[in-house]
Design a protein around this motif. Structure first.
Motif, PDB file in Angstrom:
ATOM      1  N   ALA A  32       0.808  -1.220   0.000  1.00  0.00           N
ATOM      2  CA  ALA A  32       0.000   0.000   0.000  1.00  0.00           C
ATOM      3  C   ALA A  32       0.839   1.267   0.000  1.00  0.00           C
ATOM      4  O   ALA A  32       0.422   2.294  -0.540  1.00  0.00           O
ATOM      5  N   ILE A  33       2.027   1.202   0.608  1.00  0.00           N
ATOM      6  CA  ILE A  33       2.848   2.425   0.676  1.00  0.00           C
ATOM      7  C   ILE A  33       4.117   2.355  -0.170  1.00  0.00           C
ATOM      8  O   ILE A  33       4.925   3.280  -0.148  1.00  0.00           O
ATOM      9  N   GLY A  34       4.276   1.269  -0.912  1.00  0.00           N
ATOM     10  CA  GLY A  34       5.369   1.203  -1.879  1.00  0.00           C
ATOM     11  C   GLY A  34       6.728   0.802  -1.350  1.00  0.00           C
ATOM     12  O   GLY A  34       7.755   1.273  -1.842  1.00  0.00           O
ATOM     13  N   VAL A  35       6.740  -0.072  -0.342  1.00  0.00           N
ATOM     14  CA  VAL A  35       8.006  -0.607   0.176  1.00  0.00           C
ATOM     15  C   VAL A  35       7.883  -2.130   0.217  1.00  0.00           C
ATOM     16  O   VAL A  35       6.843  -2.677  -0.104  1.00  0.00           O
ATOM     17  N   SER A  36       8.941  -2.802   0.652  1.00  0.00           N
ATOM     18  CA  SER A  36       8.913  -4.261   0.748  1.00  0.00           C
ATOM     19  C   SER A  36       8.431  -4.701   2.132  1.00  0.00           C
ATOM     20  O   SER A  36       8.536  -3.950   3.111  1.00  0.00           O
ATOM     21  N   ALA A  37       7.937  -5.925   2.207  1.00  0.00           N
ATOM     22  CA  ALA A  37       7.518  -6.485   3.499  1.00  0.00           C
ATOM     23  C   ALA A  37       8.682  -6.546   4.498  1.00  0.00           C
ATOM     24  O   ALA A  37       8.492  -6.232   5.677  1.00  0.00           O
ATOM     25  N   PRO A  38       9.907  -6.915   4.056  1.00  0.00           N
ATOM     26  CA  PRO A  38      11.022  -6.889   5.011  1.00  0.00           C
ATOM     27  C   PRO A  38      11.299  -5.485   5.570  1.00  0.00           C
ATOM     28  O   PRO A  38      11.760  -5.353   6.708  1.00  0.00           O
ATOM     29  N   SER A  41       8.941  -5.061   8.429  1.00  0.00           N
ATOM     30  CA  SER A  41       9.463  -5.847   9.550  1.00  0.00           C
ATOM     31  C   SER A  41      10.619  -5.130  10.233  1.00  0.00           C
ATOM     32  O   SER A  41      10.714  -5.130  11.470  1.00  0.00           O
ATOM     33  N   LYS A  42      11.480  -4.499   9.438  1.00  0.00           N
ATOM     34  CA  LYS A  42      12.606  -3.739  10.000  1.00  0.00           C
ATOM     35  C   LYS A  42      12.100  -2.572  10.849  1.00  0.00           C
ATOM     36  O   LYS A  42      12.628  -2.305  11.930  1.00  0.00           O
ATOM     37  N   TRP A  43      11.078  -1.895  10.367  1.00  0.00           N
ATOM     38  CA  TRP A  43      10.512  -0.787  11.151  1.00  0.00           C
ATOM     39  C   TRP A  43      10.008  -1.281  12.495  1.00  0.00           C
ATOM     40  O   TRP A  43      10.217  -0.623  13.518  1.00  0.00           O
ATOM     41  N   THR A  50      12.053   6.460   7.657  1.00  0.00           N
ATOM     42  CA  THR A  50      12.208   7.827   7.150  1.00  0.00           C
ATOM     43  C   THR A  50      10.923   8.602   7.395  1.00  0.00           C
ATOM     44  O   THR A  50       9.839   8.033   7.537  1.00  0.00           O
ATOM     45  N   ASP A  51      11.053   9.913   7.417  1.00  0.00           N
ATOM     46  CA  ASP A  51       9.870  10.749   7.610  1.00  0.00           C
ATOM     47  C   ASP A  51       8.842  10.519   6.506  1.00  0.00           C
ATOM     48  O   ASP A  51       7.649  10.405   6.783  1.00  0.00           O
ATOM     49  N   TRP A  67       1.567  10.654  16.743  1.00  0.00           N
ATOM     50  CA  TRP A  67       1.225   9.607  17.691  1.00  0.00           C
ATOM     51  C   TRP A  67       1.936   8.298  17.340  1.00  0.00           C
ATOM     52  O   TRP A  67       2.477   7.622  18.225  1.00  0.00           O
ATOM     53  N   LEU A  68       1.935   7.942  16.072  1.00  0.00           N
ATOM     54  CA  LEU A  68       2.580   6.698  15.665  1.00  0.00           C
ATOM     55  C   LEU A  68       4.066   6.720  16.037  1.00  0.00           C
ATOM     56  O   LEU A  68       4.605   5.754  16.551  1.00  0.00           O
ATOM     57  N   ARG A  69       4.715   7.828  15.785  1.00  0.00           N
ATOM     58  CA  ARG A  69       6.152   7.932  16.051  1.00  0.00           C
ATOM     59  C   ARG A  69       6.490   8.018  17.530  1.00  0.00           C
ATOM     60  O   ARG A  69       7.406   7.371  18.016  1.00  0.00           O
TER      61      ARG A  69
END
Length: 71
Positions: A32-38, A41-43, A50-51, A67-69
């Protein structure tokens, strides 16, 4: 959304709870946000995001990026 998640949790813990409560997966969030599943998981494990990705993630999950951060 924050009413069911404790404020003393870390970014990764808040993210993991949100993903579970939304009954979604790291892979679906990543797509949905254009990154990989790993990357998602790293986040969760490290809290390093990144911002730009944080803003996209918060928007996708319909929560405040502040709030999330920071809780």
């Amino acid at each position: 959304m924050s009413d069911f998640i404790e404020f003393n949790k870390s970014f990764g813990e808040r993210l993991l709870v949100l993903i579970r409560k939304r009954k979604t997966t790291n892979k679906e969030v990543a797509k949905a946000i254009g990154v990989s599943a790993p990357t998602v998981s790293k986040w969760i494990k490290t809290g390093n995001i990144t911002d730009a990705n944080l803003f996209d993630l918060a928007s996708h999950l319909d929560v405040s990026w502040l709030w999330l951060r920071y809780g």
